[in-house]
Scaffold this motif. Structure first.
Motif, short mmCIF file in Angstrom:
data_model
loop_
_atom_site.label_atom_id
_atom_site.label_comp_id
_atom_site.label_asym_id
_atom_site.label_seq_id
_atom_site.Cartn_x
_atom_site.Cartn_y
_atom_site.Cartn_z
N UNK B 287 0.82 -1.22 0.00
CA UNK B 287 0.00 0.00 0.00
C UNK B 287 0.85 1.26 0.00
N UNK B 288 2.09 1.14 0.43
CA UNK B 288 2.94 2.32 0.56
C UNK B 288 3.71 2.59 -0.74
N UNK B 289 3.61 1.69 -1.74
CA UNK B 289 4.52 1.80 -2.89
C UNK B 289 4.53 3.14 -3.63
N UNK B 290 3.37 3.85 -3.79
CA UNK B 290 3.46 5.10 -4.54
C UNK B 290 4.27 6.19 -3.81
N UNK B 291 4.45 6.05 -2.50
CA UNK B 291 5.14 7.09 -1.73
C UNK B 291 6.53 6.63 -1.30
N UNK B 292 6.89 5.41 -1.65
CA UNK B 292 8.09 4.81 -1.08
C UNK B 292 9.34 5.17 -1.89
N UNK B 293 10.41 5.58 -1.22
CA UNK B 293 11.64 5.91 -1.94
C UNK B 293 12.37 4.67 -2.44
N UNK B 294 12.05 3.49 -1.90
CA UNK B 294 12.78 2.28 -2.28
C UNK B 294 11.95 1.38 -3.17
N UNK B 295 10.92 1.94 -3.79
CA UNK B 295 9.97 1.10 -4.52
C UNK B 295 10.63 0.40 -5.72
N UNK B 296 10.23 -0.85 -5.94
CA UNK B 296 10.68 -1.59 -7.11
C UNK B 296 9.46 -2.26 -7.73
N UNK B 297 9.64 -2.88 -8.89
CA UNK B 297 8.52 -3.50 -9.59
C UNK B 297 7.76 -4.50 -8.72
N UNK B 298 8.54 -5.24 -7.96
CA UNK B 298 7.96 -6.28 -7.11
C UNK B 298 6.91 -5.69 -6.16
N UNK B 299 7.18 -4.47 -5.64
CA UNK B 299 6.29 -3.85 -4.67
C UNK B 299 4.94 -3.50 -5.28
N UNK B 300 4.93 -3.25 -6.61
CA UNK B 300 3.69 -2.85 -7.25
C UNK B 300 2.83 -4.04 -7.60
N UNK B 301 3.47 -5.20 -7.80
CA UNK B 301 2.72 -6.35 -8.31
C UNK B 301 2.40 -7.36 -7.23
N UNK B 302 3.43 -7.81 -6.54
CA UNK B 302 3.19 -8.92 -5.62
C UNK B 302 2.56 -8.41 -4.34
#
Lengths: 320, 324
Positions: B287-302
């Motif tokens: 849920x935090x992925x749009x605001x996260x500085x460490x976001x990667x593809x995995x965070x958006x999908x899994x």
């Protein structure tokens, strides 16, 4: 540096008596509440003056008297050399009024829900018959919103965005002084950070002067250049930020700093402060803080302390 | 290790609406041991109060528990009928809410409210109940308690009122107290008094406390462990010192860095860009992925990893390695 705001012996008394018939029947005396008692301080141009105190300390009342929303009972406020309540020249009054703007605590209550954002932001200029072409759009971008937001209504924004709109409105008349009464108390920490950063950026960019009223010591410590501490309507200590937070002189200031929760205070065993704020209608004699003060002596009970200078600090305490 | 009083596992609360089913609490799990203070922290809308209300069975319909279990002393309480839950509430679980004036009845004296509550929950005589009421007020530090018993709530100051509420919550000697923002309406000096009081009662009586607050400073001073919530999910759970000084979840780290206390001496506060998502628009994956500085593809999908035993943060790329 010169002082933009000078507050001298400011006093405000509210009549909180019951209606006269009740007083007659119940044989009650008149009840007068001294919300602000003989407060004097100056705010230098382009600085941030923090005013802290607990509820009932009179901090908001002082803010209202500075912007001219409440007339003082005694004493005076001058902003840029003009006293709004005694100045005879209407042009100078109008000029001074547009030099002072205010940001309130609750961004849900301080924006008219039936007005579009453009009208809200332009109002301080329209009332004075100024030119508003493109003003709202420019200000919205300055506070980090987008120009297209001007056509929306307040309910379409989150709390933090609304507070940005309040800041934009406050900037519309190109003020010199912003009185901010608890500007971030209604916001979450991460949003508070956004608004505080915006306020510091604007202060530097536009050379603004702030009066920052807050109960939150951490906000004041982060923002203010100089801090005044109020207790029961009296200014008990005033010092530059570093001095106040590293070597507080007044026992009340020490108590406040000690009581404030700390992020590194894991399992800290504090001696919680003694007692509570007394009834402001019948304040204690002498120094108002004496019933809760660990240093109190007989003199504190009878003689109200005068403000004294200790280095850069001004403090009202016999024992400091 | 002390006895485990409360265990919440995979708790999910849903609110059906016309357009979608909202999930203000999504698979949250934690436990609280006797004598322990668990801090639950998060920004508005994170689901912390909703979690507390679910535990005491006070969810407002149409919100309801749709998954998971809540066990108190090893027995399930999330599926009890209303009358049994009523007995548990007050007897086993005490509650302290934010605003002390609205949690007290303005028409009854403090004596009446305390004795009524005690008689409701404990098999004692009226005289015994009154004696306990007095002892309760003395324990929470109300000066001249005997005289104050016959006062009405409006005759107390805010801090004293909150003490009365705590006395009420404690009078049936519950093993768990849920305190929802107990000091938010109070001044700093009074807040310090109430926190010291809660800590002392927890230590002396071995009561488990679930302390819900948005104030990181209060958590640091009062809690033993802390659960950080974001968008209805548990972001991080662990020892308060570890979580606050070495956060593992980027949200916790961002939150800590945006408090003015932590930023001392820095000119600018850290900002977390954006705001918490609305309940009807929680992003896929973390849920935090749009605001996260460490976001990667995995965070958006899994789907996000959940906080399990040993794993502190619900994050694919935590800032700290899990402590075994």
């Amino acid at each position: 540096m010169s002082a933009l705001v000078s507050v001298r012996n400011l006093t405000r008394i509210f009549d909180v008596s019951k209606p006269w018939l009740n007083r007659l029947i119940e044989r009650l005396p008149r009840a007068l509440l001294k919300a602000v008692h003989d407060v004097s301080f100056e705010i230098e141009e382009k600085t941030i003056y923090g005013l802290v105190g607990e509820s009932g300390s009179g901090k908001s009342t002082i803010g209202k008297m500075i912007v001219g929303l409440l007339p003082p009972t005694d004493g005076s406020v001058e902003v840029g050399g003009v006293n709004l309540f005694t100045e005879a020249d209407p042009a100078r009054v109008a000029k001074t009024r547009s030099d002072i703007q205010m940001i309130f605590q609750d961004p849900y209550a301080s924006l008219n829900p039936r007005w579009r954002v453009r009208a809200i932001i332009e109002e301080p200029v329209t009332v004075l018959g100024g030119d508003t072409g493109g003003l709202a759009e420019r200000l919205l971008e300055q506070v980090g919103l987008s120009a297209s937001d001007a056509g929306k209504y307040p309910h379409e924004f989150s709390g933090g965005q609304r507070q940005r709109i309040c800041v934009a409105r406050a900037l519309a008349s190109k003020p010199k002084l912003l009185v901010c009464d608890e500007p971030t108390s209604a916001l979450d920490v991460s949003v508070q950070a956004q608004v505080l950063n915006l306020m510091s950026d604007l202060q530097e960019e536009l050379g603004l002067t702030y009066l920052l009223i807050s109960h939150d010591l951490t906000v004041v410590q982060h923002m203010a250049t100089k801090v005044g501490v109020l207790y029961l309507g009296r200014l008990v200590e005033e010092a530059p930020r570093e001095d106040l937070f590293t070597s507080p002189k007044h026992p009340y200031t020490r108590m406040l700093l000690e009581a404030a929760p700390r992020l590194d205070g894991f399992g800290r065993q504090v001696d919680p402060p003694r007692g509570e704020i007394p009834d402001p209608i019948n304040p204690p004699s002498g120094c108002a803080f004496h019933p809760r003060c660990p240093l109190a002596v007989d003199r504190c009970k009878s003689e109200p302390p005068q403000m004294r200078d200790i280095g850069q600090t001004r403090v009202a305490c016999h024992m400091a | 290790m002390a006895e485990r009083v409360l265990r919440v596992a995979d708790l999910t609360v849903e609110i059906p609406t016309r357009h979608a089913v909202l999930r203000p609490v999504d698979q949250v799990g934690f436990d609280i041991a006797a004598g322990e203070v668990l801090g639950v922290v998060g920004e508005s809308g994170a689901g912390k109060s909703m979690t507390g209300n679910a535990v005491i069975g006070l969810l407002d319909p149409p919100a309801r528990i749709t998954g998971g279990q809540i066990t108190l002393h090893g027995e399930r309480i999330d599926n009890l009928p209303a009358d049994q839950m009523r007995r548990i509430r007050g007897n086993e679980i005490g509650m302290v809410f934010q605003d002390p004036l609205t949690s007290l009845n303005p028409l009854l004296t403090v004596r009446e409210q305390l004795t009524e509550t005690i008689l409701q929950h404990l098999p004692v005589s009226k005289a015994e109940a009154e004696a306990r009421a007095l002892a309760g007020l003395e324990e929470v530090g109300i000066p001249a308690a005997a005289r104050r018993l016959d006062a009405y709530p409006h005759q107390f100051s805010g801090g004293m009122r909150q003490r009365v509420v705590i006395a009420l919550a404690l009078c049936a000697e519950p093993s768990l107290i849920i305190a929802d923002e107990p000091t938010t309406a109070l001044d700093v000096s009074v807040q310090a008094q109430i926190i010291a009081l809660l800590k002392r009662l927890c230590r002396e009586r071995g009561t488990a406390v679930m302390l819900i607050t948005h104030d990181m400073g209060v958590i640091a001073e009062a809690a033993d462990r802390v659960a950080v919530m974001y968008a209805g999910r548990l972001a991080e759970l662990g020892d308060v010192r570890d979580v606050l000084t070495n956060p593992a979840h980027p949200y916790t780290a961002g939150l800590m860095a945006s408090t003015p206390l932590a930023a001392q001496g820095h000119h600018r506060l850290n900002q977390i860009p954006g705001t918490m998502p609305r309940l009807d628009a929680i992003p896929d994956g973390c849920a935090f992925n749009p605001r996260c500085p460490r976001v990667a593809d995995k965070c958006r999908k899994e789907p996000r990893p959940r906080v399990e035993e040993g794993d502190r943060a619900s994050c694919w790329f935590p800032l700290q390695e899990a402590v075994a």
